[in-house]
Design a protein around this motif. Structure first.
Motif, PDB file in Angstrom:
ATOM      1  N   SER A 180       0.793  -1.241   0.000  1.00 63.06           N
ATOM      2  CA  SER A 180       0.000   0.000   0.000  1.00 63.06           C
ATOM      3  C   SER A 180       0.825   1.290   0.000  1.00 63.06           C
ATOM      4  O   SER A 180       0.359   2.294  -0.567  1.00 63.06           O
ATOM      5  CB  SER A 180      -0.991  -0.013   1.168  1.00 63.06           C
ATOM      6  N   PHE A 269      -7.019   2.780   5.697  1.00 61.35           N
ATOM      7  CA  PHE A 269      -6.821   3.611   4.502  1.00 61.35           C
ATOM      8  C   PHE A 269      -7.936   3.494   3.483  1.00 61.35           C
ATOM      9  O   PHE A 269      -7.847   4.071   2.395  1.00 61.35           O
ATOM     10  CB  PHE A 269      -5.463   3.291   3.853  1.00 61.35           C
ATOM     11  N   GLY A 294      -7.759  -7.556  -0.084  1.00 61.94           N
ATOM     12  CA  GLY A 294      -8.406  -6.520   0.713  1.00 61.94           C
ATOM     13  C   GLY A 294      -8.650  -5.351  -0.224  1.00 61.94           C
ATOM     14  O   GLY A 294      -7.915  -5.165  -1.190  1.00 61.94           O
ATOM     15  N   GLY A 296     -11.132  -1.392  -1.021  1.00 66.30           N
ATOM     16  CA  GLY A 296     -12.066  -0.375  -0.562  1.00 66.30           C
ATOM     17  C   GLY A 296     -11.892   0.934  -1.306  1.00 66.30           C
ATOM     18  O   GLY A 296     -11.009   1.080  -2.158  1.00 66.30           O
TER      19      GLY A 296
HETATM   20  N1  PHE Z   1      -2.773  -3.421   2.554  1.00 69.88           N
HETATM   21  C1  PHE Z   1      -3.855  -4.285   2.929  1.00 69.88           C
HETATM   22  C2  PHE Z   1      -3.255  -5.525   3.578  1.00 69.88           C
HETATM   23  O1  PHE Z   1      -2.076  -5.735   3.502  1.00 69.88           O
HETATM   24  C3  PHE Z   1      -4.683  -4.690   1.757  1.00 69.88           C
HETATM   25  C4  PHE Z   1      -5.417  -3.542   1.138  1.00 69.88           C
HETATM   26  C5  PHE Z   1      -4.878  -2.820   0.128  1.00 69.88           C
HETATM   27  C6  PHE Z   1      -6.696  -3.187   1.588  1.00 69.88           C
HETATM   28  C7  PHE Z   1      -5.574  -1.777  -0.458  1.00 69.88           C
HETATM   29  C8  PHE Z   1      -7.387  -2.169   1.047  1.00 69.88           C
HETATM   30  C9  PHE Z   1      -6.838  -1.457  -0.003  1.00 69.88           C
HETATM   31  O2  PHE Z   1      -3.967  -6.331   4.145  1.00 69.88           O
END
Ligand code: PHE
Length: 350
Positions: A180, A269, A294, A296
């Motif tokens: 991310s 986020f 994941g 959103g």
């Molecule tokens: N970074 C989150 C995780 O490692 C996954 C995610 C990415 C969720 C982007 C929402 C948006 O679990």
């Protein structure tokens, strides 16, 4: 004077000496003793001068016969030695063409790399750029910019590998716990590039790469892969996330017989947030919900950290697990197999 017997002996002794000479040099030395300037044949010929004419003729003829015999012996021995030398050299340089050749192994792409290439190709076809970023990350990009509060559990030592180095703000660097931070890095660069322009092209990017967490069992490895996705525009909604991710899954698994479920979840986020589960309509995993990402709508605070106005720029993000996708695609049940480097396992994917 008839010295035929001694001449025959002379030839015999030359034969013996030549035979005893086992190198070309030794043979030339032996030759000198008979045919050289002070050699025995030469001496005999010199001595002819003192003989009366008749005797000189017959004696000379005898000596010449002996001389020719010795020369014949010499040449035969020379030839034999040269042959022996050649044979020895051939033996020394012999090449055993019956030896099986040494195989040069043909490598292959790692199965997870194959998956990442597939992901890039599919998202590439939907107009997504591919970005790459650092695995050693700052606290700000990994957590703060992504709206993670100071007390968020991901920041704790139990989840995150910290590096024994601090950034300019005096915070420990970490091995990124997810891809991310690439949302922020890419979007900020994009916003900067188009700053001041009346309109900004949409952000559409994926960022695959290695990520790290203190975790290890059959489905978790301390090093694993993620692929981030980000689409920011002026009108990019959760509906678009559903369409894009559904298209991706169908292309990736090469089947339309696939169901997707967006299960409400929480990430600092994104708001709203959802876990994406898929279920196959057939095969060994038929009907089982499997978590693959994941996702959103990007949180306004994060859009602000992109350097953009959340009133104007909205969109979605997702983070999926290429390792998991690889396991599902190839029917592998232990994630650790991917990272042990066992060729018996890896060569099956060549
Ligand atoms: N970074 C989150 C995780 O490692 C996954 C995610 C990415 C969720 C982007 C929402 C948006 O679990």
């Amino acid at each position: 004077m008839n010295d035929l017997a001694p001449l025959a002996e002379l030839v015999d002794s030359a034969r013996a000496e030549f035979a005893a000479a086992d190198t070309p040099a030794a043979l030339e030395n032996a030759k000198a003793r008979y045919l050289g300037k002070a050699g025995r044949i030469t001496e005999l010929l010199k001595a002819l001068g003192a003989l009366p004419i008749e005797e000189k003729k017959s004696r000379g003829a005898q000596i010449n016969v002996a001389k020719q015999q010795i020369e014949t012996l010499l040449n035969a021995r020379r030839e034999a030695l040269a042959q022996a030398e050649l044979q020895a050299q051939l033996r020394a340089e012999a090449l055993d063409v019956t030896l099986p050749g040494r195989q040069r192994g043909t490598g292959g792409l790692h199965p997870v790399s194959r998956t990442i290439e597939r992901i890039e190709a599919i998202f590439g076809s939907m107009g997504f750029d591919v970005a790459d970023g650092p695995e050693i990350e700052t606290d700000w990009f990994n957590f703060t910019a992504l709206n993670s509060p100071e007390n968020h559990p991901a920041r704790s030592m139990q989840d995150t590998f910290y590096v024994d180095l601090k950034d300019a703000e005096g915070r420990w660097l970490n091995l990124r716990t997810h891809t991310s931070p690439m949302q922020v890095r890419y979007a900020r660069a994009h916003a900067k590039k188009h700053a001041g322009a009346a309109t900004m092209p949409e952000i559409r990017v994926i960022a695959p790469g290695r990520t790290y967490r203190v975790d290890s069992d059959a489905t978790h490895s301390p090093m694993f892969h993620q692929c981030e996705g980000l689409w920011i525009g002026e009108d990019v909604s959760f509906k678009d996330l559903k369409v894009v991710f559904t298209d991706f899954c169908r292309a990736f698994f090469e089947t339309d017989e696939l169901e997707l479920r967006f299960r409400p979840s929480f990430f600092p986020f994104t708001e709203p947030s959802a876990e994406i589960d898929i279920a196959f309509a057939s095969g060994p995993l038929k009907g089982k919900w499997l978590e693959v990402a994941g996702s959103g709508q990007v949180h306004p605070n994060v859009v602000r950290n992109f350097g953009l106005d959340p009133e104007r720029h909205i969109g979605f993000a997702f983070g999926m697990g290429p390792d998991r996708l690889t396991m599902l695609r190839y029917g592998v049940n232990d994630l650790r197999l991917f990272f042990e480097g066992d060729l018996r396992f890896l060569s099956q994917f060549k």
